[in-house]
Write an enzyme that holds these catalytic residues in place. Structure first.
Site, PDB file in Angstrom:
ATOM      1  N   HIS A  85      25.008   3.512 -25.095  1.00 53.31           N
ATOM      2  CA  HIS A  85      24.800   3.468 -26.542  1.00 53.31           C
ATOM      3  C   HIS A  85      24.478   2.029 -26.926  1.00 53.31           C
ATOM      4  O   HIS A  85      25.260   1.117 -26.663  1.00 53.31           O
ATOM      5  CB  HIS A  85      26.052   3.948 -27.282  1.00 53.31           C
ATOM      6  CG  HIS A  85      25.992   3.693 -28.768  1.00 53.31           C
ATOM      7  ND1 HIS A  85      24.895   4.014 -29.536  1.00 53.31           N
ATOM      8  CD2 HIS A  85      26.883   3.123 -29.624  1.00 53.31           C
ATOM      9  CE1 HIS A  85      25.112   3.675 -30.791  1.00 53.31           C
ATOM     10  NE2 HIS A  85      26.311   3.123 -30.863  1.00 53.31           N
ATOM     11  N   HIS A 113      22.399  -0.753 -29.922  1.00 53.11           N
ATOM     12  CA  HIS A 113      21.823  -0.980 -31.237  1.00 53.11           C
ATOM     13  C   HIS A 113      20.502  -1.732 -31.055  1.00 53.11           C
ATOM     14  O   HIS A 113      20.191  -2.653 -31.816  1.00 53.11           O
ATOM     15  CB  HIS A 113      22.778  -1.789 -32.121  1.00 53.11           C
ATOM     16  CG  HIS A 113      24.110  -1.159 -32.318  1.00 53.11           C
ATOM     17  ND1 HIS A 113      25.164  -1.814 -32.914  1.00 53.11           N
ATOM     18  CD2 HIS A 113      24.581   0.073 -32.001  1.00 53.11           C
ATOM     19  CE1 HIS A 113      26.223  -1.025 -32.966  1.00 53.11           C
ATOM     20  NE2 HIS A 113      25.894   0.127 -32.402  1.00 53.11           N
ATOM     21  N   TYR A 135       6.143   8.844 -19.670  1.00 50.35           N
ATOM     22  CA  TYR A 135       7.433   8.293 -19.247  1.00 50.35           C
ATOM     23  C   TYR A 135       8.516   8.576 -20.282  1.00 50.35           C
ATOM     24  O   TYR A 135       9.672   8.830 -19.936  1.00 50.35           O
ATOM     25  CB  TYR A 135       7.279   6.791 -18.974  1.00 50.35           C
ATOM     26  CG  TYR A 135       6.094   6.538 -18.075  1.00 50.35           C
ATOM     27  CD1 TYR A 135       6.159   6.853 -16.714  1.00 50.35           C
ATOM     28  CD2 TYR A 135       4.891   6.083 -18.606  1.00 50.35           C
ATOM     29  CE1 TYR A 135       5.043   6.683 -15.905  1.00 50.35           C
ATOM     30  CE2 TYR A 135       3.781   5.914 -17.794  1.00 50.35           C
ATOM     31  CZ  TYR A 135       3.863   6.215 -16.451  1.00 50.35           C
ATOM     32  OH  TYR A 135       2.772   6.064 -15.646  1.00 50.35           O
TER      33      TYR A 135
END
Length: 220
Positions: free
Chosen positions: A100, A102, A127
């Site tokens: 995860h 940002h 891709y």
């Protein structure tokens, strides 16, 4: 297909891998400050990066070790976004790791109006299709809102990755390496999407996507 189950003999290697990939992501600007978190599946639980920890300065001995109820077994207190990872693992037995971030371009896309919430970045390259597939956009939830775990769980069975509105991506993979590579591919495709937003584009069509699914045995 289930993810490879790691034994305790593998755990030290996995801890070092989390540290190495975290440092690489941080040094290349894919995460900043103490943002982002990484996790890997173990035989009887999972490892997660701790709360308020920079991915660039992780200590393998201090990673959070959790059971499948989300209870801390060892290490520092876990990221407050632990429930995002747990929700994804519960629905994806083939997930060996979750990333995860940002990351800038993916987060920028997550703030845009007018996105298709079922498929928020078009299939610009093969891709992206091979590593991400269809990318749903989840509505905004405040950081730490447990309802976000339920929202991810509702989509994770059919999607290896999701984009959290005004936040960033959650990406699973069969291994930490695979999950990191997929998150990097998502970030590069988000960059392309932003670069091309003012010009006509030609995404892959249904036939081209079907050919990829067949050629590479994709489950997307």
């Amino acid at each position: 297909m289930s993810a490879a189950v790691h034994t305790h003999a593998d755990e030290n290697r996995l801890r070092e891998q989390v540290v190495d990939f975290g440092k690489s992501l941080f040094e290349r600007g894919l995460t900043a400050g103490s943002s982002g978190n990484l996790s890997v599946r173990l035989e009887d639980g999972w490892l997660l990066t701790p709360t308020n920890a920079s991915l660039g300065r992780l200590d393998p001995a201090r990673l959070s070790r959790l059971d499948w109820e989300g209870r801390l077994q060892d290490g520092d207190p876990p990221s407050k976004e632990a429930f995002l990872h747990r929700a994804m693992y519960q629905q994806r037995p083939g997930a060996g790791a979750i990333v995860h971030l940002h990351s800038t371009h993916s987060a920028a896309v997550s703030c845009m109006c007018g996105l298709n919430h079922d498929d928020c970045i078009p299939p610009l390259t093969p891709y992206f299709v091979m590593k991400i597939g269809r990318l749903p956009l989840l509505p905004y939830h405040r950081p730490g809102d447990p309802a976000l775990g339920d929202a991810i769980g509702a989509l994770a069975k059919k999607h290896a990755a999701v984009l959290l509105a005004n936040h960033g991506p959650v990406v699973s993979g069969s291994s930490l390496e695979a999950a990191v590579y997929a998150a990097e591919e998502l970030e590069e495709t988000a960059k392309l999407f932003l670069m091309l937003r003012d010009v006509p584009v030609r995404p892959l069509d249904a036939q081209q996507i079907a050919e990829l699914k067949t050629a590479f045995s994709l489950d997307i």
